[in-house]
Write a protein that holds these residues in place. Sequence first.
Motif, PDB file in Angstrom:
ATOM      1  N   LEU A   1       0.833  -1.206   0.000  1.00  0.00           N
ATOM      2  CA  LEU A   1       0.000   0.000   0.000  1.00  0.00           C
ATOM      3  C   LEU A   1       0.864   1.251   0.000  1.00  0.00           C
ATOM      4  O   LEU A   1       0.476   2.285  -0.549  1.00  0.00           O
ATOM      5  CB  LEU A   1      -0.930   0.002   1.216  1.00  0.00           C
ATOM      6  CG  LEU A   1      -2.111  -0.960   1.143  1.00  0.00           C
ATOM      7  CD1 LEU A   1      -2.817  -1.051   2.494  1.00  0.00           C
ATOM      8  CD2 LEU A   1      -3.096  -0.530   0.054  1.00  0.00           C
ATOM      9  N   GLY A   2       2.040   1.155   0.591  1.00  0.00           N
ATOM     10  CA  GLY A   2       2.961   2.287   0.573  1.00  0.00           C
ATOM     11  C   GLY A   2       3.420   2.644  -0.830  1.00  0.00           C
ATOM     12  O   GLY A   2       3.779   3.800  -1.096  1.00  0.00           O
ATOM     13  N   LYS A   3       3.415   1.660  -1.729  1.00  0.00           N
ATOM     14  CA  LYS A   3       3.736   1.934  -3.132  1.00  0.00           C
ATOM     15  C   LYS A   3       2.579   2.647  -3.824  1.00  0.00           C
ATOM     16  O   LYS A   3       2.800   3.443  -4.747  1.00  0.00           O
ATOM     17  CB  LYS A   3       4.055   0.636  -3.869  1.00  0.00           C
ATOM     18  CG  LYS A   3       5.281  -0.094  -3.335  1.00  0.00           C
ATOM     19  CD  LYS A   3       6.533   0.737  -3.469  1.00  0.00           C
ATOM     20  CE  LYS A   3       7.756  -0.005  -2.958  1.00  0.00           C
ATOM     21  NZ  LYS A   3       8.994   0.809  -3.077  1.00  0.00           N
ATOM     22  N   LEU A   4       1.368   2.357  -3.401  1.00  0.00           N
ATOM     23  CA  LEU A   4       0.186   2.993  -3.979  1.00  0.00           C
ATOM     24  C   LEU A   4      -0.083   4.359  -3.353  1.00  0.00           C
ATOM     25  O   LEU A   4      -0.632   5.250  -4.005  1.00  0.00           O
ATOM     26  CB  LEU A   4      -1.035   2.091  -3.782  1.00  0.00           C
ATOM     27  CG  LEU A   4      -1.010   0.747  -4.511  1.00  0.00           C
ATOM     28  CD1 LEU A   4      -2.137  -0.153  -4.015  1.00  0.00           C
ATOM     29  CD2 LEU A   4      -1.116   0.953  -6.017  1.00  0.00           C
TER      30      LEU A   4
ATOM     31  N   LYS B   1      -0.013  -1.486 -10.863  1.00  0.00           N
ATOM     32  CA  LYS B   1      -0.246  -0.293 -11.683  1.00  0.00           C
ATOM     33  C   LYS B   1      -1.727  -0.145 -12.034  1.00  0.00           C
ATOM     34  O   LYS B   1      -2.253   0.971 -12.048  1.00  0.00           O
ATOM     35  CB  LYS B   1       0.611  -0.358 -12.941  1.00  0.00           C
ATOM     36  CG  LYS B   1       2.095  -0.161 -12.665  1.00  0.00           C
ATOM     37  CD  LYS B   1       2.924  -0.264 -13.937  1.00  0.00           C
ATOM     38  CE  LYS B   1       4.405  -0.065 -13.624  1.00  0.00           C
ATOM     39  NZ  LYS B   1       5.250  -0.189 -14.831  1.00  0.00           N
ATOM     40  N   LEU B   2      -2.379  -1.266 -12.309  1.00  0.00           N
ATOM     41  CA  LEU B   2      -3.817  -1.221 -12.576  1.00  0.00           C
ATOM     42  C   LEU B   2      -4.577  -0.757 -11.333  1.00  0.00           C
ATOM     43  O   LEU B   2      -5.531   0.026 -11.428  1.00  0.00           O
ATOM     44  CB  LEU B   2      -4.314  -2.594 -13.016  1.00  0.00           C
ATOM     45  CG  LEU B   2      -3.835  -3.075 -14.388  1.00  0.00           C
ATOM     46  CD1 LEU B   2      -4.250  -4.519 -14.621  1.00  0.00           C
ATOM     47  CD2 LEU B   2      -4.381  -2.186 -15.500  1.00  0.00           C
TER      48      LEU B   2
ATOM     49  N   GLY C   1       1.073   7.392 -11.177  1.00  0.00           N
ATOM     50  CA  GLY C   1       2.120   7.470 -12.192  1.00  0.00           C
ATOM     51  C   GLY C   1       3.478   6.982 -11.775  1.00  0.00           C
ATOM     52  O   GLY C   1       4.381   6.897 -12.578  1.00  0.00           O
ATOM     53  N   LYS C   2       3.663   6.697 -10.477  1.00  0.00           N
ATOM     54  CA  LYS C   2       5.015   6.394 -10.017  1.00  0.00           C
ATOM     55  C   LYS C   2       5.136   5.047  -9.311  1.00  0.00           C
ATOM     56  O   LYS C   2       6.054   4.841  -8.537  1.00  0.00           O
ATOM     57  CB  LYS C   2       5.483   7.505  -9.058  1.00  0.00           C
ATOM     58  CG  LYS C   2       5.603   8.871  -9.762  1.00  0.00           C
ATOM     59  CD  LYS C   2       6.120   9.905  -8.816  1.00  0.00           C
ATOM     60  CE  LYS C   2       6.264  11.267  -9.521  1.00  0.00           C
ATOM     61  NZ  LYS C   2       6.756  12.333  -8.611  1.00  0.00           N
ATOM     62  N   VAL C   3       4.207   4.147  -9.558  1.00  0.00           N
ATOM     63  CA  VAL C   3       4.318   2.809  -9.011  1.00  0.00           C
ATOM     64  C   VAL C   3       5.430   2.079  -9.747  1.00  0.00           C
ATOM     65  O   VAL C   3       5.421   2.002 -10.973  1.00  0.00           O
ATOM     66  CB  VAL C   3       3.001   2.028  -9.133  1.00  0.00           C
ATOM     67  CG1 VAL C   3       3.188   0.591  -8.726  1.00  0.00           C
ATOM     68  CG2 VAL C   3       1.927   2.681  -8.277  1.00  0.00           C
ATOM     69  N   HIS C   4       6.388   1.564  -9.015  1.00  0.00           N
ATOM     70  CA  HIS C   4       7.509   0.836  -9.647  1.00  0.00           C
ATOM     71  C   HIS C   4       8.071  -0.178  -8.681  1.00  0.00           C
ATOM     72  O   HIS C   4       7.770  -0.150  -7.516  1.00  0.00           O
ATOM     73  CB  HIS C   4       8.581   1.803 -10.120  1.00  0.00           C
ATOM     74  CG  HIS C   4       9.226   2.578  -8.997  1.00  0.00           C
ATOM     75  ND1 HIS C   4       8.646   3.736  -8.502  1.00  0.00           N
ATOM     76  CD2 HIS C   4      10.350   2.367  -8.282  1.00  0.00           C
ATOM     77  CE1 HIS C   4       9.434   4.224  -7.530  1.00  0.00           C
ATOM     78  NE2 HIS C   4      10.446   3.402  -7.366  1.00  0.00           N
TER      79      HIS C   4
END
Length: 252
Positions: A174-177, A232-233, A249-252
């Motif tokens: 969730l921290g990535k989102l 990403k979805l 835009g920055k999920v990686h």
Amino acid sequence: MFRTHPRLNTALALALLLAGSVHARDAQHTDHPHYLDDTQLHAAVALLPPPSPPGSAEDVADQSVTFQVYTTRSAEQAALAKKEESFDAFAFAAVLGPDFNPQRLPRTAALFAAVKKDVAAAKNEAKQTWRRERPCPVNSCQWDPEGDASDWKNRDYSYPSGHATRATVFAILLGKLFPQRADALDRYARDVDWRRVVRGVHTPQDIYAGRVLGQALARDFLASASLQRDLKLAATEIAAAGIAGSDAGKVH
């Protein structure tokens, strides 16, 4: 009447059988995707050290913390710990807000449902490896002390904590989102972990082991191309829902 050659019949039957198997396998993969394979799950579990030997000074000290926390908890603390017995990624709505829910975010829900299954497989393997008994402060191991017999019947081993493993993985993903809320998500996960001690069903050692296992699994999840695609979805879905703090835009 038209007749086919026996060998042709056999070939056609085999082709149909194979096609059906492929279709069933593809459907199963769609319904129940797995981001991690068995080798990855085994490797993550192997990172955990064995728990303290029963009756050792370290084990006694570990158990005594749970005893102290359980016997001095407030009614409010006990109620919150009980409420969290059923716990998934959407419990983090406590941090992200009520719009973070599975009805609004079906893609995100599917992602975390699949993650939860992989996490459960690793957690179950670890518990069966060491079979550490649950702590029993005062009456917590008597029949249904908390008034929720369904949970009692499903009790399993103690090390590592499944809640701590799951909460750690969820918080990292969730921290990535929601990168702007990563610290708050981590703090909430740690609070959930600790309330398992408040509930009297884990010791601090169980909690820390769950965090170690969760961190290892999260690392492997984030290295998965299929999870990155689905992440990403989910980020796009969350942004479209207008939930503040997301970063599609920055999920990686």
